[in-house]
Enzyme design. Sequence first.
Site, short mmCIF file in Angstrom:
data_model
loop_
_atom_site.label_atom_id
_atom_site.label_comp_id
_atom_site.label_asym_id
_atom_site.label_seq_id
_atom_site.Cartn_x
_atom_site.Cartn_y
_atom_site.Cartn_z
N LYS A 110 0.94 -0.93 0.17
CA LYS A 110 -0.28 -0.48 -0.09
C LYS A 110 1.22 1.57 0.32
CE LYS A 110 -4.30 -2.02 0.55
NZ LYS A 110 -5.69 -1.62 -0.53
N LYS A 111 2.36 1.04 0.64
CA LYS A 111 2.90 1.91 0.62
C LYS A 111 4.30 2.00 -0.48
CE LYS A 111 3.92 2.46 5.57
NZ LYS A 111 3.05 1.32 6.29
N LEU A 112 3.28 2.20 -1.33
CA LEU A 112 3.70 1.93 -2.84
C LEU A 112 3.15 3.42 -3.74
CD1 LEU A 112 4.88 -1.58 -3.92
CD2 LEU A 112 6.65 0.31 -3.62
#
Length: 765
Positions: A221-223
């Site tokens: 998700k942090k991409l």
Amino acid sequence: MEATAATAGALVSSDGEEQTAKKDAASPKETTQIKSKMEKVFGFKKEDLTSWHSLVTLLNRPTDPASLGIFRCLFGLLMVIDITQERGLSHLDFKYLDGAPVCRFPLFNFLQPLPLDWMYLVYLVMFFGALGIMLGCFYRLSCLMFISTYWYIFFLDKTTWNNHSYLYGLIGFQLTLMDGNRYWSVDGLRRPSIRNAHVPLWNYTLLRTQIFIVYFIAGIKKLDADWVEGYSMSYLAHHWLFDPFKVILPVELVNLLVVHGGGLVLDLTAGYLLFFDATRPYAFFFVSYFHCMNSQLFSIGMFSYTMLATSPLFCYTDWPRKFFARFPEFLRAVLPLTSPDCQTSTSCVYNNIQSTSTDHQVTPPVAKASKLRLKHKLGAIFTILYIIEQFFLPYSHFITQGYNNWTNGLYGYSWDMMVHSRSHQHVKITYKDGKTGEIGFLNPGVFTQSRRWKDHGDMLKQYATCLNQLLPNYNISDPEIYFDIWVSINERFQQRIFDPRVDVVKADWSPFRPNTWLMPLLVDLSPWRTKFQEIEGSLDNQTEIVFIADFPGLHLENFVSQDLGNTSISVLQGKLNVEIVDEKKNFTLQPGEQIKVPAGAYHKVYTVSEDPSCYMYIYVNTTEAALQENFTKLFELQERVRNGTETEPLPPELQPLITADDEGSELNATDPIVKLFLKRQRRMKEVKKRREASALERLERFAVKKYYTIRRGFLMTAIAMRNLVVGLPSLEQLTREVAFANMKEPQAEANQDERLKDEVGHGEL
């Protein structure tokens, strides 16, 4: 340490792996040498996956219960503490007000809280369930008590949802199906037949995979571009915890490389690094450092400590035996067992002739029938289906499209921790009487106890429906409800999130269809954020700025406070028409043009271009600027008085400056500015004292605060249980009892709202 089977792969570990050799067969060393490379690395052979029978046998392999037992105890302890704090036992009477008109946001509208005294009973059942899990006492019943009440409370209020609260419920559910009471439990003392008995491998597989998913999906998700570019949590770089990094890096690089880059790399790799012997020590260090920092950065209750408690699950399953074996002999009676010998268990599948192992020792062979029972097959089926479901849920938002807003789904089961931060500049609730047509306004958040509804269409629908039911009590018939909510996500323009022209009471909403009255996020304007930083950097400390974007055909009605004596609108993109309401004048503005708007009056800003407009408010709080100037003069005067350089006698209204160090000196001040100055000085002194306190003083302050918090929760619970059993006492007695429960520590800080942590911007917590 060699990479033995116990290092485990993504699905299984060979902790407690069976040995197929007989007593006179190859030695442990020789057995290790003939293992395949796959078996050494992942803990199982390729043949274990070639048939359903072998897979079920693998997942039900007998495994040491020690690590699972310690985790069960730690999880139960943390949930006991969590119930009094984040779950809200200590302030339950404020949350569930009997008879008060409160709009609530349950997952299912038929879910409603019980009367207050019965809600205390629900929490008491949950508390004893968590306590039973910790002690391993009536384990299965305790797990059911905990998860049934926990999920009821969880579903009762969507506004409190977050990832870690969801995780607690998942772990509680998993433990209900596991044999977590086989080691260091009261049940083991009550029932010797289960004491120190093997547990099936799938118990560890499930927990390890769950924690892997928490880390890895959070990394995926942090991409997101906002995270990678450093916009999600940029304010964190200014926290004192990152001061060591700022010695060698500018704050901009600390934000980009340490806060965002470090968080991304850790989440993506932590799950993998914890699995393997060679990397596990490094993973322990970085994961522990990460969670300890989070415990100081955010108000996230027991989450950091729960994640720390999960890390040992990736170690050899017999680690508690080796750890507690180092303690003195006289403590062994109260410590967990250190003997490596485990009892056989019907929950496991044994080979016909097998010797079990921990990680370095082989026990004599035991004859067992290799027969798969229904429970073994069900355990394997559940493990596989649960893992598939957990990988699928974070990406299931194409099903529950009604919960999607600018971000997908409700903040909870997606593991998108801290990826999005929000700020709200303007919230207006308008009602229209359905019969008379009268228009009025409501205070934002009236009849609610949360602010989360502002970002979620499903909650907005529930809120509007609730207002439609409550407002007739105030002589407003069949009201229509309109919301005008301005939000900035990850430092973008402030813009509308929902269409302000839609009556939300009558608006259509379904959990399985997209929300038609959701306004799109203007992602095409995201590159402007770089320009924002340049503009903000060119301003002085007293000038504030707000960046606005609006859609064609809509307008913003705004009121400029008298305090903002120098406010102007400057156009960045598009075409505006500014109407000064009182003066009945209109001005058309093009990009690069600006206009000053009067203070103490309304104005309207219309977007008249075909594309969205972008503009900014630039303003100075003249009242605050004048106050700061007065504070500076008073401080300089006070310094001159203290060092003896002030020759003129002070007038009576300034005399309190001389005794500023005395307790309550601001109470003697007659001038309001002097009084405010002294109060501000005292508060700054208190903050400095707390920040410079020793570790022992901090620990004492923390312990006292927690004591009175927990004390209130238990006393209020006792009052509620008495009410249920014998009925309500007189109002005077009840008042005295509640006052006693509300008692604070003797040296409580005067300002209870003073927060020393940097908690600004956690819109999703």
